[in-house]
Design a protein around this motif. Structure first.
Motif, PDB file in Angstrom:
ATOM      1  N   UNK A   2       0.842  -1.278  -0.103  1.00  0.00           N
ATOM      2  CA  UNK A   2       0.023  -0.064   0.179  1.00  0.00           C
ATOM      3  C   UNK A   2       0.783   1.318  -0.112  1.00  0.00           C
ATOM      4  N   UNK A   3       1.854   1.209   0.856  1.00  0.00           N
ATOM      5  CA  UNK A   3       2.896   2.320   0.925  1.00  0.00           C
ATOM      6  C   UNK A   3       3.596   2.648  -0.428  1.00  0.00           C
ATOM      7  N   UNK A   4       4.022   1.573  -1.398  1.00  0.00           N
ATOM      8  CA  UNK A   4       4.516   1.759  -2.707  1.00  0.00           C
ATOM      9  C   UNK A   4       3.542   2.179  -3.640  1.00  0.00           C
ATOM     10  N   UNK A   5       2.311   1.747  -3.589  1.00  0.00           N
ATOM     11  CA  UNK A   5       1.275   2.240  -4.354  1.00  0.00           C
ATOM     12  C   UNK A   5       0.990   3.741  -4.069  1.00  0.00           C
ATOM     13  N   UNK A   6       0.945   3.987  -2.848  1.00  0.00           N
ATOM     14  CA  UNK A   6       0.662   5.524  -2.533  1.00  0.00           C
ATOM     15  C   UNK A   6       1.834   6.447  -3.132  1.00  0.00           C
ATOM     16  N   UNK A   8       3.802   5.753  -5.550  1.00  0.00           N
ATOM     17  CA  UNK A   8       3.689   5.710  -7.136  1.00  0.00           C
ATOM     18  C   UNK A   8       2.657   6.805  -7.422  1.00  0.00           C
ATOM     19  N   UNK A   9       1.542   6.777  -6.892  1.00  0.00           N
ATOM     20  CA  UNK A   9       0.538   7.538  -7.289  1.00  0.00           C
ATOM     21  C   UNK A   9       1.053   9.062  -7.092  1.00  0.00           C
ATOM     22  N   UNK A  10       1.612   9.269  -5.886  1.00  0.00           N
ATOM     23  CA  UNK A  10       2.294  10.314  -5.671  1.00  0.00           C
ATOM     24  C   UNK A  10       3.244  11.116  -6.553  1.00  0.00           C
ATOM     25  N   UNK A  11       4.053  10.236  -6.901  1.00  0.00           N
ATOM     26  CA  UNK A  11       5.098  10.739  -7.749  1.00  0.00           C
ATOM     27  C   UNK A  11       4.738  10.843  -9.148  1.00  0.00           C
ATOM     28  N   UNK A  55      -2.235   5.803   4.633  1.00  0.00           N
ATOM     29  CA  UNK A  55      -1.402   6.008   3.627  1.00  0.00           C
ATOM     30  C   UNK A  55      -2.213   7.269   2.697  1.00  0.00           C
ATOM     31  N   UNK A  56      -3.235   6.954   2.304  1.00  0.00           N
ATOM     32  CA  UNK A  56      -3.861   7.794   1.187  1.00  0.00           C
ATOM     33  C   UNK A  56      -4.012   9.455   1.768  1.00  0.00           C
ATOM     34  N   UNK A  57      -3.994   9.504   3.027  1.00  0.00           N
ATOM     35  CA  UNK A  57      -4.450  10.616   3.431  1.00  0.00           C
ATOM     36  C   UNK A  57      -3.027  11.682   3.145  1.00  0.00           C
ATOM     37  N   UNK A  58      -1.729  11.245   2.928  1.00  0.00           N
ATOM     38  CA  UNK A  58      -0.504  12.010   2.477  1.00  0.00           C
ATOM     39  C   UNK A  58      -0.523  12.278   1.235  1.00  0.00           C
ATOM     40  N   UNK A  59      -1.428  11.998   0.334  1.00  0.00           N
ATOM     41  CA  UNK A  59      -1.249  12.368  -1.127  1.00  0.00           C
ATOM     42  C   UNK A  59      -1.687  13.730  -1.250  1.00  0.00           C
ATOM     43  N   UNK A  60      -1.121  14.621  -2.193  1.00  0.00           N
ATOM     44  CA  UNK A  60      -1.191  15.994  -2.396  1.00  0.00           C
ATOM     45  C   UNK A  60      -2.787  16.365  -2.803  1.00  0.00           C
ATOM     46  N   UNK A  61      -3.562  16.241  -2.084  1.00  0.00           N
ATOM     47  CA  UNK A  61      -4.914  16.440  -2.165  1.00  0.00           C
ATOM     48  C   UNK A  61      -5.108  18.063  -2.616  1.00  0.00           C
ATOM     49  N   UNK A  62      -4.362  18.981  -2.321  1.00  0.00           N
ATOM     50  CA  UNK A  62      -4.606  20.265  -2.588  1.00  0.00           C
ATOM     51  C   UNK A  62      -4.482  20.423  -4.098  1.00  0.00           C
TER      52      UNK A  62
END
Length: 599
Positions: A2-6, A8-11, A55-62
């Motif tokens: 899950x961390x790796x997937x997160x 990847x999305x963030x990158x 994990x998903x909460x740290x994605x750049x939602x802004x």
């Protein structure tokens, strides 16, 4: 994993941030439907969801600028996923730049798309406001809900707004309506208020009047639900009701043409007054509601809501008692407003607004008598007179005024209103005479009225055993009203010498002057009656009565008027006008009588 997937999305999101324009298929736009449709369905157990959300909460939602389909998926999350998923959405939702998002849709999309976006966004905000844990711990969410009040909610059509209102009623605690406005628990209701068309800088649309009524109906229904709860103090209803009245008034004051807005004001006031129909009959809820509305009316006499409230009460209230009390309170307030009363003494506006219920017509008049709503009854008379087609019709109105006087139980707060009845009764008597009706009809009406005037003019009650020996109860009526009664009684008795003759012209026979208090030699059957002489003596006795020292000038004026042989029945309204002008200058509803002084 899950961390790796997160990561990847963030990158991907960060790398393509400056390449892909907003509202396109960037990494977060692709991730969001995958999360809603696959990762968050109800089959996923909570401990796995906790891992995802951590994990998903740290994605750049802004950086997430959702398209319409993504926003509508957020609603799907509430309906079809675990509650923790919607709380997760509530944590990331305020990070998105919703101010810029709504401006983009309003500027660049079709009205239909912009409308769907605003409908979905409003419902989401109301849903978030319901989550107390979320709203009390997430400062960003509090800030967003405050900002959202200034969004262009005119895009939300009335049908969609009605559905959102229904969601609020079905899912939210009704006692949230009793929270202090702008409080945490009230965020959702404050947002609905703004979306409904209340507040500053509101964009008006064709649906705005209907949406305003829906919002008021929502608040009213929540208060009614609270009234059925024994745990809620009914005193707390006051603030919510007062806020509603202020909201309606502010809306009216902001209108370019207030007169054109009157039908809408009536509709909104109908919703407020429905509280009296639908609150729990047990307990004090109805009493508190009625008192709060009447206090607001009394403290805001210049409000544009006063006259529309008369019509609203007549259309809405199931209880004739409530209707009579409310209408009378509005009329009292209207005449204390300081408005221009030069046109028909200020009564023109009231005549247009009173709508006596046709099916319960007589019952309503009876309630007006019981509640002392004498201005309302006078308005009814003014409405009925134009419909009279014969002297007989007017005679029925005269009889009604006389019978009302006999049944009236005035107090010092409403005694002066009877002067309106008496002036109109004398006007009708004169019309009977002028148009050839038998004088006996008028004489009968005056003789019927006299005993009640005599009783009202007494300083102590003379009825019963104690009254007979001078120990009757002191009058509850004011000194000035007792003076009016004695003066009016003395005058009308002076106009019916011999109980068979009616003085209708100046210097008519048997005037009750100091020179003619005995039978005339050439007309032995026409002379002042003992009752008339006694009434004048009672009036003149006030000249030296210490109790009436402050009213001595008015007593002299009245007795001189009665004794003047130039005065006849046709001057009765002038006497009442003089007394009203001297004794009740503070009662503005009597302004209509003062026109008699200038004829």
């Amino acid at each position: 994993m899950v961390a790796l997937f997160t990561e990847s999305v963030m990158c991907l999101q960060v790398q393509f941030k400056d390449i892909l324009p907003h509202y396109t298929r960037d990494a977060l736009s692709l991730f969001w439907p995958y999360y809603v449709n696959v990762l968050s369905h109800k089959g996923v157990v909570d401990h796995i969801l906790r891992v995802y959300h951590a994990r998903f909460i740290v994605l750049p939602w802004a950086q997430f600028y959702p398209r319409l389909d993504a926003v509508e998926l957020m609603l799907k999350l509430h309906e079809e996923s675990s509650g923790s998923c919607f709380i997760f959405l509530g944590c990331i939702f305020p990070q998105m730049n919703w101010v810029e998002i709504v401006e983009h849709y309003a500027r660049n999309e079709t009205p239909e798309v912009a409308s769907r976006l605003h409908v979905a966004l409003l419902l989401l905000c109301i849903m978030f406001a319901k989550e107390k844990t979320l709203i009390t711990t997430n400062v960003e969410m509090q800030t967003l809900l405050s900002k959202a009040e200034s969004f262009q909610w005119a895009y939300v059509d009335s049908n969609s707004f009605e559905n959102i209102i229904q969601w609020q009623l079905n899912h939210c605690d009704p006692d949230s309506v009793l929270s202090q406005r702008r409080g945490m628990e009230d965020r959702g209701l404050s947002l609905l208020r703004a979306a409904g068309g209340f507040g500053q800088d509101i964009t008006i649309s064709a649906d705005t009047p209907r949406k305003r009524c829906m919002y008021i109906r929502c608040v009213v229904q929540m208060i009614c639900k609270c009234s059925h709860s024994k745990e809620i103090k009914t005193e707390s209803f006051k603030m919510a009701i007062t806020d509603l009245m202020h909201d309606i008034e502010s809306t009216a004051c902001a209108a370019v043409d207030t007169n054109a807005m009157v039908p809408e004001l009536i509709d909104m006031l109908v919703e407020v007054l429905n509280l009296l129909n639908n609150c729990a009959p047990s307990g004090r809820a109805i009493e508190i509601v009625e008192r709060t509305v009447i206090e607001w009316i009394g403290s805001n006499p210049s409000s544009v809501l006063i006259l529309p409230c008369i019509t609203a009460a007549c259309r809405t209230l199931a209880s004739l008692t409530h209707m009579a009390i409310m209408v009378e309170a509005c009329m009292d307030a209207y005449f204390n407003s300081g408005l221009d009363l030069s046109q028909f003494g200020g009564w023109s506006g009231i005549l247009e607004k009173l709508q006596v219920p046709q099916l319960t017509h007589e019952e309503f008049l009876e309630e007006c008598m019981k509640t002392g709503s004498y201005l309302t009854l006078y308005t009814y008379i003014l409405q009925q007179l134009p419909a009279c087609q014969s002297l007989n019709d007017e005679l029925k109105v005269l009889s009604k005024l006389v019978n009302w006087t006999l049944a009236a139980k005035p107090g010092q707060d409403n005694e002066s209103k009877l002067l309106l009845w008496w002036a109109k009764a004398m006007e009708l008597c004169v019309r009977q005479v002028n148009f050839g009706a038998p004088h006996q009809y008028v004489i009968k009406a005056l003789n019927t009225l006299a005993p009640t005037l005599n009783t009202m003019g007494e300083d102590k009650a003379s009825a019963g055993l104690l009254g007979a020996i001078g120990l009757g109860r002191r009058s509850a009526l004011s000194l000035r009203f007792r003076l009016v009664c004695r003066s009016f009684l003395s005058f009308i008795l002076a106009q019916i010498p011999g109980n068979s003759f009616l003085r209708t012209q100046p210097h008519a026979p048997a005037a009750i002057s100091k020179r003619h208090r005995a039978p005339l030699p050439n007309q032995p059957d026409v002379y002042p009656t003992p009752r008339a002489l006694q009434a004048l003596a009672s009036l003149e006795a006030l000249h030296n009565n210490k109790q009436y020292a402050g009213l001595r000038d008015s007593a002299y004026l009245a007795s001189a008027f009665v004794s003047d042989p130039a005065n006849s029945l046709k001057d009765a309204t002038k006497l009442i006008a003089l007394l009203a002008n001297n004794l009740y200058p503070d009662k503005h509803y009597l302004a209509i009588l003062r026109t008699e002084l200038y004829k």
